[in-house]
Structure formats: C-alpha cells, structure tokens
Design an enzyme around this catalytic site. Structure first.
Site, mmCIF file in Angstrom:
data_model
loop_
_atom_site.group_PDB
_atom_site.id
_atom_site.type_symbol
_atom_site.label_atom_id
_atom_site.label_comp_id
_atom_site.label_asym_id
_atom_site.label_seq_id
_atom_site.Cartn_x
_atom_site.Cartn_y
_atom_site.Cartn_z
ATOM 1 N N SER A 78 -6.656 52.854 -12.916
ATOM 2 C CA SER A 78 -7.092 54.085 -13.574
ATOM 3 C C SER A 78 -8.546 54.006 -14.031
ATOM 4 O O SER A 78 -9.219 55.015 -14.121
ATOM 5 C CB SER A 78 -6.208 54.348 -14.789
ATOM 6 O OG SER A 78 -6.480 53.375 -15.789
ATOM 7 N N GLY A 79 -8.996 52.803 -14.355
ATOM 8 C CA GLY A 79 -10.324 52.644 -14.915
ATOM 9 C C GLY A 79 -10.312 52.590 -16.429
ATOM 10 O O GLY A 79 -11.361 52.517 -17.064
ATOM 11 N N GLY A 80 -9.124 52.624 -17.028
ATOM 12 C CA GLY A 80 -9.010 52.542 -18.486
ATOM 13 C C GLY A 80 -9.710 51.312 -19.047
ATOM 14 O O GLY A 80 -10.429 51.388 -20.047
ATOM 15 N N PHE A 81 -9.533 50.196 -18.376
ATOM 16 C CA PHE A 81 -10.152 48.956 -18.846
ATOM 17 C C PHE A 81 -11.674 49.023 -18.737
ATOM 18 O O PHE A 81 -12.398 48.655 -19.659
ATOM 19 C CB PHE A 81 -9.621 47.763 -18.019
ATOM 20 C CG PHE A 81 -10.237 46.454 -18.414
ATOM 21 C CD1 PHE A 81 -9.738 45.745 -19.492
ATOM 22 C CD2 PHE A 81 -11.322 45.939 -17.715
ATOM 23 C CE1 PHE A 81 -10.322 44.542 -19.869
ATOM 24 C CE2 PHE A 81 -11.911 44.740 -18.095
ATOM 25 C CZ PHE A 81 -11.403 44.038 -19.177
ATOM 26 N N ASP A 135 -4.486 53.864 -19.726
ATOM 27 C CA ASP A 135 -3.995 53.172 -20.921
ATOM 28 C C ASP A 135 -5.142 53.001 -21.896
ATOM 29 O O ASP A 135 -6.290 53.248 -21.561
ATOM 30 C CB ASP A 135 -3.379 51.817 -20.542
ATOM 31 C CG ASP A 135 -4.372 50.917 -19.815
ATOM 32 O OD1 ASP A 135 -5.237 51.458 -19.102
ATOM 33 O OD2 ASP A 135 -4.299 49.691 -19.962
ATOM 34 N N GLN A 185 0.359 47.430 -23.094
ATOM 35 C CA GLN A 185 -0.627 46.919 -24.053
ATOM 36 C C GLN A 185 0.099 46.211 -25.202
ATOM 37 O O GLN A 185 1.308 46.040 -25.152
ATOM 38 C CB GLN A 185 -1.491 48.077 -24.564
ATOM 39 C CG GLN A 185 -2.411 48.668 -23.506
ATOM 40 C CD GLN A 185 -3.505 47.711 -23.058
ATOM 41 O OE1 GLN A 185 -3.819 46.718 -23.733
ATOM 42 N NE2 GLN A 185 -4.075 47.984 -21.897
ATOM 43 N N ASP A 262 -4.904 41.238 -9.196
ATOM 44 C CA ASP A 262 -6.212 41.634 -8.687
ATOM 45 C C ASP A 262 -7.259 41.107 -9.638
ATOM 46 O O ASP A 262 -7.014 41.005 -10.845
ATOM 47 C CB ASP A 262 -6.338 43.158 -8.563
ATOM 48 C CG ASP A 262 -6.595 43.821 -9.895
ATOM 49 O OD1 ASP A 262 -5.625 44.005 -10.658
ATOM 50 O OD2 ASP A 262 -7.755 44.140 -10.192
ATOM 51 N N CYS A 315 -9.289 24.793 6.405
ATOM 52 C CA CYS A 315 -9.450 26.252 6.287
ATOM 53 C C CYS A 315 -9.809 26.854 7.647
ATOM 54 O O CYS A 315 -10.593 26.291 8.399
ATOM 55 C CB CYS A 315 -10.530 26.586 5.261
ATOM 56 S SG CYS A 315 -10.764 28.362 5.047
ATOM 57 N N CYS A 317 -11.016 30.084 7.974
ATOM 58 C CA CYS A 317 -11.789 31.316 7.734
ATOM 59 C C CYS A 317 -13.000 31.355 8.673
ATOM 60 O O CYS A 317 -13.343 30.351 9.296
ATOM 61 C CB CYS A 317 -12.217 31.387 6.271
ATOM 62 S SG CYS A 317 -13.708 30.438 5.916
ATOM 63 N N CYS A 320 -15.427 28.370 7.780
ATOM 64 C CA CYS A 320 -15.010 26.993 8.064
ATOM 65 C C CYS A 320 -14.697 26.761 9.539
ATOM 66 O O CYS A 320 -14.851 25.658 10.050
ATOM 67 C CB CYS A 320 -13.803 26.622 7.206
ATOM 68 S SG CYS A 320 -14.171 26.678 5.449
ATOM 69 N N HIS A 346 -14.448 33.204 2.812
ATOM 70 C CA HIS A 346 -13.796 31.910 2.581
ATOM 71 C C HIS A 346 -12.926 31.972 1.323
ATOM 72 O O HIS A 346 -11.756 31.578 1.346
ATOM 73 C CB HIS A 346 -14.820 30.782 2.453
ATOM 74 C CG HIS A 346 -14.205 29.523 1.947
ATOM 75 N ND1 HIS A 346 -13.568 28.616 2.759
ATOM 76 C CD2 HIS A 346 -14.045 29.050 0.677
ATOM 77 C CE1 HIS A 346 -13.051 27.646 2.031
ATOM 78 N NE2 HIS A 346 -13.334 27.883 0.759
HETATM 79 ZN ZN LIG Z 1 -13.049 28.572 4.792
#
Ligand SMILES: [Zn+2]
Length: 369
Positions: A78-81, A135, A185, A262, A315, A317, A320, A346
């Site tokens: 929402s962007g509340g934070f 929130d 909250q 996230d 790895c 990626c 790597c 990476h």
């Molecule tokens: Zn990597």
C-alpha cells in the site's frame, strides 16, 4: 509445509522471496533478467507508483503486468510504511490523521490524500494480484498509547479497505478477483499484536502481513513479535513478512510459518558491492535458525583484484557462470553499470536458491512417501 499461494497470475511455491520492484522495476535489471534467475513474483509499491508515473499511465498501458512485462504474481504494497517514514523524517511532508494520510511532494508541492478506499482502488487500477490494506505504522519501541492508536486505526482502515475491495469485486462479477492482505501492527507489545491480528482475522482476509519495522535497534529480528502474529492469525493463512530480508532473518521467519518476504536489502547491498555466498558445505543443505550458512563478500576489497575464480563456485547466476570475482571487482572500480546488474542478479539468485532449500523438508523429518 505451507500450501502454495495461488494468484490470478500463477501460483507461488512457498516460502518465497519477492524482490522489491518498488517503481515497477528492480533497479538495474529487467523483468526478463528476473525470470531467468528463477524469481517467481515481485512487490511493487502503490504509493510510489501513484507519485510516478501515476495509476492512469499504468492502467493505459494495460495494467502493471504489461507495463513492466511481468506475467507472474505481483503483490502491491500500500505504501503505508513508506509514507510514514517520509513524514517521520520530515514532518513538513504531511500528516497522518484518523481518516487519511496527507502527503506533500517536496519538489512540486503536489498533495496526495491517501484514504484506505483510495489505496485499494489504486491497487485494483494497477491490476495487482495481491492488494494490501493501508495501515498506520509506528516505531517498534513507540510508547503504548501510540501503539494503541495505530492498532485501532489499522483495524478500522482494514475494515474500510475490505468493504471497498468487496464493492469493486462485486462490480466486476466474473473476473478473477485478486487477493487482499491486511497488515498487523502493535509494535513490540504482545497484547496489541495479538489483538490486532485477531480483529483482522475476524474481518476476514486472504492473508496477513507483519507490519512495522521488523528489526530491533541492535539489528536482531523481532522474532517474538513475528511469532505472536503468526500464532494469532488462522494457521493456513498466507503470512507475509514485510521488510524481512536478511538471509538469517528469512530463515528464522520461515521457521515461524511466514510464507513470503520482501525487502530491498539484497538488491541495495548488491549495488553497494556487498554480495552473499553460501559457506562451504551449505549450498545443498536446508539451513535452520542459528546456522552460520552464508557469508557476505565486499567485492571492493583489494583481495578480489586478482581473484580469478567465480564469486561462489556453486552459483549458477549470470555472474558466476561466466565471470570471475576479479572481473566484477574491476567493473565496480571502473564504474561500469553492468557491475550493479550482475551483482543484483547474483544476490537475487542467492535468495532463489535459499528459498528452494527452505522448501525442503527439515533435517530429521522424513520426506512424505
Ligand atoms: Zn552468482
């Protein structure tokens, strides 16, 4: 093991890490880059997209998925934070009232009035798959009266958000509806966290977010608060830990039952030349809370100037698989934009690998036959 999270743009295996594509993009990398390294969903920020380019621009493009060429699940925060932290840094930027948040754009003087209803409408206009109620954030250690007010507002705003969401969904009968998550909250106060979670669960949502700043001043995860919330919402409900991003924190929160995370941390760290790697012997093992399973590499350190091995041998990626640590060190020193891109890919690939490990059965628990 938690159930996969089905959205109208595909199903997320959980737990999962959703990178922050705040303004409809993960800085420095394309949506195609993200797909190639196994990212399954992203988080955009409704408030930042309202500021720029504006919801109408996204809607005219055919929605957020088309606009950013992402066909997988998109959760819109929402962007509340964000609005709370901007106003906290500079109170001249706006005010949070009982019924709305008012934000003034510092450069243009433009004013935004965010109500719970407007924020839901905005996310539906974007075409998000998981919309999040507005929130009222607080500091984890803010005094109790402030936490009480935040919980009271957050519950009231969530009820209004739910009503607005249902009204929109009823108007579009037949179309597959997005999911709606509410955010819990209550800071570091157990009774308030539980009260907020129970009230939101009673209103009824498809999932629940852990809200507020999740890290204490000494850098540790607010694991107790995360546990109270996880424990106070329906067992089977998806639980999203907003802003929980440090790898060991993700392991801890996944252990508490959180299904998605996230954070801007891995991509921001990457742009600053801070990269993660599994320690020897940990690339194939599901880590448990407290395990010392990874290390941070500062690619600017002089020792990487002549390190011609991949950053992490295991790895796969785009960095790597093809380049040495010395090459990335050189690109950073030379100020080449591809340094940030390769480092970001990476670090995100490290999270894709980590979350795949966390979806394995815990050690000592037999896999189902
Ligand atoms: Zn990597």
């Amino acid at each position: 093991m938690a159930e996969p999270l089905a959205t109208r743009h595909g199903t997320l295996a959980v737990p999962t890490f959703l990178p922050d594509a705040t303004r409809a993009g993960v800085r420095g990398v394309s949506s195609d880059d993200l797909r190639r390294i196994g990212i399954e969903g992203v988080v955009v920020n409704a408030f930042h997209l309202l500021r720029r380019p504006g919801a109408r621009v996204v809607q005219a493009a055919g929605g957020i998925h088309r606009f950013m060429d992402w066909s997988g699940p998109i959760l819109s925060d929402s962007g509340g934070f964000q609005v709370w932290s901007l106003i906290r840094q500079d109170p001249a930027r706006g005010v949070i009232r009982d019924n709305e948040v008012v934000f003034r754009e510092p450069s243009t003087g433009e004013k935004w009035n965010l109500t719970p209803e407007r924020v839901i409408g905005l996310q539906l206009q974007l075409g998000s798959d998981i919309v999040v109620c507005l929130d009222d954030c607080t500091d984890a250690d803010a005094p109790e009266p402030e936490q009480e007010r935040s919980v009271e507002r957050t519950i009231r705003w969530a009820r209004r958000s739910r009503e607005e969401f249902d009204r929109h969904v009823a108007q579009r009968a037949g179309a597959k509806a997005p999911l709606i998550f509410a955010v819990v909250q209550g800071g570091g106060i157990e009774s308030l966290r539980r009260q907020c979670a129970a009230a939101l669960a009673e209103i009824g949502f498809d999932g629940f977010g852990f809200g507020g700043w999740p890290i204490s001043t000494d850098g540790s995860l607010l694991a107790d608060a995360l546990a109270w919330v996880a424990d106070s919402v329906p067992v089977a409900a998806p639980k999203h830990a907003l802003g929980v991003g440090r790898a060991d924190h993700v392991v801890r929160a996944a252990g508490l039952g959180y299904s998605s995370f996230d954070s801007a941390l891995p991509t921001r760290d990457a742009r600053h030349g801070r990269l993660y790697a599994f320690r020897d012997g940990w690339a194939d093992t599901r880590p448990s809370p407290g395990d010392n399973f990874y290390r941070a590499i500062r690619i600017h350190d002089a020792r990487y100037r002549i390190d011609h091995a991949p950053l992490e041998a295991r790895c796969d990626c785009p960095l790597c698989a093809r380049h040495s640590a010395a090459y990335l060190h050189h690109l950073f020193k030379a100020g080449d934009a591809s340094a940030e891109r390769l480092a970001t890919l990476h670090n995100l690939r490290f999270y894709v690998r980590l979350l795949a490990l966390l979806r394995r059965p815990a050690r000592g628990v037999a896999a189902p036959a």
